[in-house]
Design a protein around this motif. Structure first.
Motif, short mmCIF file in Angstrom:
data_model
loop_
_atom_site.label_atom_id
_atom_site.label_comp_id
_atom_site.label_asym_id
_atom_site.label_seq_id
_atom_site.Cartn_x
_atom_site.Cartn_y
_atom_site.Cartn_z
N PHE A 1 0.91 -0.89 -0.20
CA PHE A 1 -0.04 0.07 0.49
C PHE A 1 0.92 1.08 0.35
N GLU A 2 0.62 2.21 -0.68
CA GLU A 2 1.45 3.29 -0.81
C GLU A 2 0.59 4.37 -0.86
N ALA A 3 0.80 5.02 -0.12
CA ALA A 3 0.79 6.09 1.29
C ALA A 3 1.68 7.62 0.24
N LYS A 4 1.00 9.14 1.00
CA LYS A 4 2.05 10.03 0.94
C LYS A 4 3.16 9.84 1.19
N ASP A 5 2.76 9.79 2.61
CA ASP A 5 4.14 9.29 3.75
C ASP A 5 4.80 8.42 3.65
N GLY A 6 4.47 6.95 2.82
CA GLY A 6 5.69 6.21 3.40
C GLY A 6 4.72 4.28 2.47
N ILE A 7 5.63 3.67 2.25
CA ILE A 7 4.76 2.28 1.84
C ILE A 7 4.15 1.75 3.40
N LEU A 8 3.25 0.67 2.91
CA LEU A 8 2.94 -0.17 3.89
C LEU A 8 3.28 -1.83 3.29
N VAL A 9 3.58 -2.45 4.19
CA VAL A 9 3.44 -3.90 3.57
C VAL A 9 2.95 -4.71 4.61
N ALA A 10 2.22 -5.65 4.33
CA ALA A 10 1.07 -6.36 4.81
C ALA A 10 1.68 -8.20 4.28
N LEU A 11 1.66 -8.89 4.88
CA LEU A 11 1.57 -9.87 4.88
C LEU A 11 0.54 -10.93 5.28
N GLN A 12 -0.53 -11.44 4.63
CA GLN A 12 -1.70 -12.00 5.25
C GLN A 12 -2.07 -13.66 4.86
N LYS A 13 -2.66 -13.91 5.97
CA LYS A 13 -2.31 -15.87 5.59
C LYS A 13 -3.64 -15.64 4.88
N THR A 14 -3.55 -16.66 3.98
CA THR A 14 -4.21 -17.34 2.71
C THR A 14 -4.91 -18.96 3.41
N GLY A 15 -5.94 -18.58 3.34
CA GLY A 15 -6.59 -19.97 3.35
C GLY A 15 -7.88 -20.47 2.60
N GLN B 1 -6.51 -14.22 8.87
CA GLN B 1 -5.71 -13.19 9.68
C GLN B 1 -3.92 -12.79 8.62
N MET B 2 -4.83 -11.13 8.61
CA MET B 2 -2.85 -10.58 8.80
C MET B 2 -2.13 -11.46 9.58
N ILE B 3 -0.86 -11.73 9.13
CA ILE B 3 0.24 -12.56 9.98
C ILE B 3 1.27 -11.08 10.60
N HIS B 4 1.81 -10.15 9.65
CA HIS B 4 2.76 -9.82 9.63
C HIS B 4 2.85 -8.15 8.60
N CYS B 5 2.80 -7.54 9.19
CA CYS B 5 2.86 -5.78 8.77
C CYS B 5 4.00 -4.69 9.41
N PHE B 6 4.06 -4.34 8.24
CA PHE B 6 5.34 -3.35 8.61
C PHE B 6 5.35 -2.04 7.73
N ALA B 7 5.38 -0.54 7.93
CA ALA B 7 5.14 0.58 7.48
C ALA B 7 6.82 1.07 7.68
N LEU B 8 7.30 1.61 5.69
CA LEU B 8 8.57 2.34 5.77
C LEU B 8 8.06 3.84 5.21
N LYS B 9 8.55 4.95 6.31
CA LYS B 9 8.55 6.20 5.68
C LYS B 9 8.97 6.30 4.21
N ASN B 10 9.07 7.66 3.71
CA ASN B 10 9.42 7.55 2.50
C ASN B 10 11.40 7.33 2.65
N ASP B 11 11.58 7.90 3.82
CA ASP B 11 12.85 8.30 3.91
C ASP B 11 13.51 7.15 4.77
N GLU B 12 13.15 6.16 5.30
CA GLU B 12 13.18 5.44 6.93
C GLU B 12 14.17 3.83 5.15
N PRO B 13 15.49 4.01 5.52
CA PRO B 13 16.77 3.05 4.65
C PRO B 13 15.76 2.11 5.15
N VAL B 14 16.45 0.67 4.14
CA VAL B 14 15.14 -0.64 3.67
C VAL B 14 16.30 -1.62 2.99
N THR B 15 17.05 -2.58 2.79
CA THR B 15 18.03 -3.69 2.40
C THR B 15 17.00 -4.40 1.75
#
Length: 874
Positions: free
Chosen positions: A777-791, A800-814
């Motif tokens: 999911f992209e928003a004006k202030d960052g990105i939301l990544v959601a890992l949802q269990k599929t059954g 149910q969602m398993i993991h979810c994390f948000a990244l700001k525009n300037d937040e470093p990620v490898t």
């Protein structure tokens, strides 16, 4: 006949008739004036049991004496009735029938000296009617024996006493001029004489296990100044040093030959036969044996005196026997019957009975009367140290009390049991029989004292816990606007702390001697404390569950703290209603719990313990289970909105420590110390579990883990809302997703791809593989990544969602990724995402195009790594 002659004859006849009529009228008038007719004269019926074989002679003697010495003075007719039996038990049955049926045909009854307590409820209290001087005239012990619970229900009729018979011819033969006055002297005489007279045994008495042994026992105890068996307050005081010393002496008689061992089976018959045959030196018996043996013409010389004592000051102990007179409550002539009853208790009447029938009086002054003393040794009977059996203090249970005594003593004398066992059986049995056992044990029962070591330890921990709860409450109120506290609902945290304080305080209610008020307070404090703390904890978790469940999202967001407080109040109210019902139905009271037959501790119990305790356990147990289920359901929600991990630990911890004491507190033999320890430890562990696992992370987050306000601001709008919407959506089945949620998410959704993934802190320490759908999911202030269990079929539990994390525009990620070829020639892409805090996600997907597109978008937020690069995070 001439007319004059006929006239004269008529005159004579008329005069004669007038004279006869005058004489008849005079006699009638005189008779009427001198005595009332029988139908107007009060009549008192007296039931007696024969004291001699010829009952008709006895009845005639007593009837004549009453007609001559009582009726003319009072105008009261006394009718004497004699029973057809001389067997005591048969007469007792007749007496029971008369009294229990309120038969008024008999007014006064004769009864055994030990019967008054048995029939006390049917007998008139004589205390208000006793004439002056009557009580003082009788032997004090005899008179007081008829007092039952403060009611004088009988007066003495005649008495029997235990006496000491001895062969004065044998004593004189071996140089003794007087009988023994102490038990030591008796033992010395026995050993000296029997060693030279092999056909003669030493001392015999009534030692069989029956009432006669109880009479002997009372004389032994009285001669040793050992006190009574039952004290005025109902406590059994038999077991004391003097009693033990005397019983040990008697047992030695059987062991060293003073008394033959076969005498343990002796009753009155065998005892008298042994002495009457000349084969015993000393004998304990009743006065009647003297006349019987003299009439039998024994060929040896014997005399009678009082029993020896432990010392000369305690000699002449004698157990009271004999009979009493009592007045039935069913009498219809109480005033007249009282007059007859007290006349039959006078010295005049008892002297007549002694001189004519040979029965012994109870009026002390008669033992100084020359006519009486001419027939018996008045000096002896006047100096007897009379003791009574414990009939008045045993109430209606005397026969059982006596049985316990003679059974235990006979077994001890026969070396079947030890002295400790004999004392234990007697004391414990008597106390249980007469109903004072519980009262005595309660007065001596143990309880948890404030100076006990375990109490001090628990008190310190309770103080620390309560102080911690208060400090944490203040901490919550001070930091109530902090994001961590806002997410945790400060009002509910304060309620939880209040519940913890109540639960900890309940421990102190089990310290000290309990009262009925404390017994009632104990379940209230501990139950309401638990209900307050855990209902608030459950309600808090329930609101999070509702907010993040798409089916209830709208309802969840409308659940304000005020509304949820009502739920808490309702739950606490249900517990309170159960407790009030318990209190008004059958409230807990102080009870003595017997840990052993001789020791007890005080506890709070009631007849309704089981149903009400089971109801409270079931209600609160179900709440605990429901709370654990909610904690499980909310386990995958963003850490900022949930405490499910810690709540699950709290619920599990509480469940374990709630079950542990159940297996112990219902075993009375474990004792109050262990019960208190287990109960206290369980409450302490549950309460400290709440303090540590619920409040510990919050305190740490407030001081160490909360980013600055400006760092949160970028995520407080779009990304935070997207995270919330995504979690709500993940709870619902695809066919049930609400239009108000999904379209808004669709506006931000960039792409999604099915992947297999695992996560960990390093590639060396990764978790298990999971199948999921990766949504970006992209928003004006960052990105939301959601890992949802599929059954399958989109089931709620499997979507149910398993993991979810948000990244700001300037937040470093490898981001690193590479393509591989599987065994079936199918291309797979492997990717690694390493976040700033060190968490690593490893992804595998066969949809390389979509995964590449997602990863390319993530590259803008950190260091780019080309495909096929060998640089992978370690």
């Amino acid at each position: 006949m001439p007319h004059s002659m006929r006239y004269g004859f008529l005159q004579v006849a008329a005069s004669t008739c007038c004279l006869i009529l005058w004489i008849f009228a005079s006699h009638v008038a005189a008779g009427t004036a001198s005595a009332p007719p029988d139908r107007l004269q009060p009549t008192v019926n007296v039931m007696l049991m024969p004291s001699v074989k010829n009952s008709s002679i006895e009845r005639s003697l007593i009837q004549n004496f009453m007609d001559v010495n009582f009726t003319p003075k009072t105008g009261i007719k006394v009718v004497i009735h004699m029973t057809a039996t001389r067997i005591t038990t048969d007469y007792a049955s007749q007496l029971q029938l008369y009294l229990s049926t309120n038969d008024s045909s008999m007014d006064i009854f004769q009864m055994d000296v030990v019967w008054p307590p048995e029939f006390a409820e049917y007998l008139v209290d004589l205390s208000p009617s006793i004439p002056a001087g009557v009580a003082e005239a009788h032997n004090r012990a005899v008179w007081e024996n008829n007092n039952v619970n403060g009611r004088q229900i009988a007066v003495p009729f005649y008495a029997d006493y235990g006496l000491f018979y001895y062969r004065d011819d044998l004593l004189a033969k071996y140089g003794y001029t007087s009988p023994p006055e102490t038990w030591d002297e008796m033992e010395e005489m026995v050993m000296k004489i029997t060693s030279n007279e092999p056909s003669v045994v030493g001392y015999v008495g009534q030692f069989n296990a029956y009432e006669g042994l109880t009479c002997n026992l009372m004389e032994w105890l009285h001669s040793a100044d050992a006190g009574s068996i039952i004290a005025p307050n109902g406590s059994v005081v038999l077991d004391n040093p003097a009693t033990r010393s005397m019983l040990a002496r008697v047992r030695n008689w059987f062991m060293n030959g003073v008394t033959p061992k076969y005498a343990l089976s002796y009753t009155e018959t065998e005892t008298q036969d042994k002495f009457q045959s000349g084969e015993a030196l000393f004998m304990r018996y009743w006065p009647s044996a003297s006349l019987t043996m003299r009439q039998a013409g024994v060929n040896f010389s014997f005399k009678v005196t009082g029993l020896p004592g432990m010392s000369r000051q305690t000699k002449f102990a004698s157990t009271l026997g004999g009979w009493q007179l009592a007045l039935s409550k069913a009498t219809e002539n109480e005033e007249a019957a009282l007059s007859a009853l007290f006349f039959m208790a006078t010295a005049e009447f008892q002297k007549f009975r002694f001189l004519s029938l040979g029965v012994f009086p109870t009026v002390s002054s008669l033992y100084q009367d020359p006519e009486v003393c001419e027939k018996i040794d008045c000096g002896l009977f006047g100096s007897l140290n009379v003791t009574t059996r414990p009939s008045s203090k045993s109430g209606a249970h005397y026969l059982e009390v006596s049985r316990l005594l003679y059974t235990a003593v006979n077994s001890y004398l026969g070396q079947k049991i030890g002295l400790d066992a004999a004392m234990d059986e007697s004391v414990l049995g008597i106390e249980q029989t007469i109903g004072t056992y519980t009262a005595i044990i309660v007065s001596q029962a143990r309880f948890i004292h404030y100076d006990d070591t375990i109490t001090k330890i628990c008190a310190v921990l309770v103080f620390v816990g309560i102080l911690s709860a208060i400090v944490l409450t203040v901490f919550v109120r001070i930091n109530r606007k902090n994001p961590v506290m806002v997410a945790a609902s400060p009002d509910f945290l304060c309620l939880i702390m209040l519940g913890v304080v109540l639960e900890l305080g309940a421990i102190l209610l089990f310290v000290g001697k309990p009262t009925n008020a404390v017994c009632i307070a104990q379940p209230y404090v501990i139950t309401l404390g638990y209900a307050t703390a855990y209902s608030a904890l459950l309600t808090k978790t329930w609101r999070i569950h509702r907010i993040f469940d798409a089916k209830f999202a709208k309802v969840g967001r409308s659940l304000t703290s005020a509304k949820l407080m009502k739920f808490v109040g309702m739950y606490v109210g249900v517990n309170l209603a159960i407790l009030l019902t318990w209190t008004f139905t059958n409230a807990p009271q102080v009870t003595a719990i017997f840990q052993t037959p001789h020791s007890a501790y005080l506890s709070c119990t009631s007849a309704a313990d089981t149903p009400f305790t089971a109801t409270l356990f079931t209600l609160n147990g179900l709440m605990l289970i429901f709370g654990s289920w909610l904690a499980y359901k909310t386990r995958n929600i963003d850490e900022e909105y949930r405490e499910s991990f810690y709540i699950a630990i709290i619920m599990y911890n509480t469940l374990i420590w709630a079950c542990i004491p159940v297996g112990f507190v219902f075993i009375p033999s474990l004792g109050q110390e262990l019960h208190f320890s287990i109960r206290s430890i369980s409450v302490l562990m549950a309460c400290f579990g709440v303090l540590v696992f619920l409040m510990g992370p919050k305190v740490k987050a407030v001081y160490y883990g909360v980013p600055k306000v400006e760092e949160v601001s970028l995520l407080s709008d779009d990304l935070r809302r997207l995270s919330l919407l995504q979690q709500q959506t993940s709870y619902a089945k695809p066919t049930l997703r609400r239009p108000s949620v999904s379209p808004e998410l669709d506006r931000y959704t960039t792409d999604s791809v099915r992947v297999d993934y695992r996560t960990g802190t390093s590639l060396l320490f990764m978790g298990a593989w999971r199948a999921a759908k990766l949504n970006l999911f992209e928003a004006k202030d960052g990105i939301l990544v959601a890992l949802q269990k599929t059954g399958k079929k989109g089931k709620l539990a499997e979507s149910q969602m398993i993991h979810c994390f948000a990244l700001k525009n300037d937040e470093p990620v490898t981001v690193t990724f590479s393509e591989e070829v599987s065994e079936n020639e199918k291309k797979l892409m492997t990717a690694h995402i390493r976040l700033r805090e060190g968490l690593v996600f490893e992804l595998v997907s066969d949809d390389t195009r979509k995964l590449t597109a997602i990863l390319e978008r993530l590259k803008a937020h950190g260091k780019s790594v080309n495909p096929n690069s060998s640089n992978t995070p370690k």
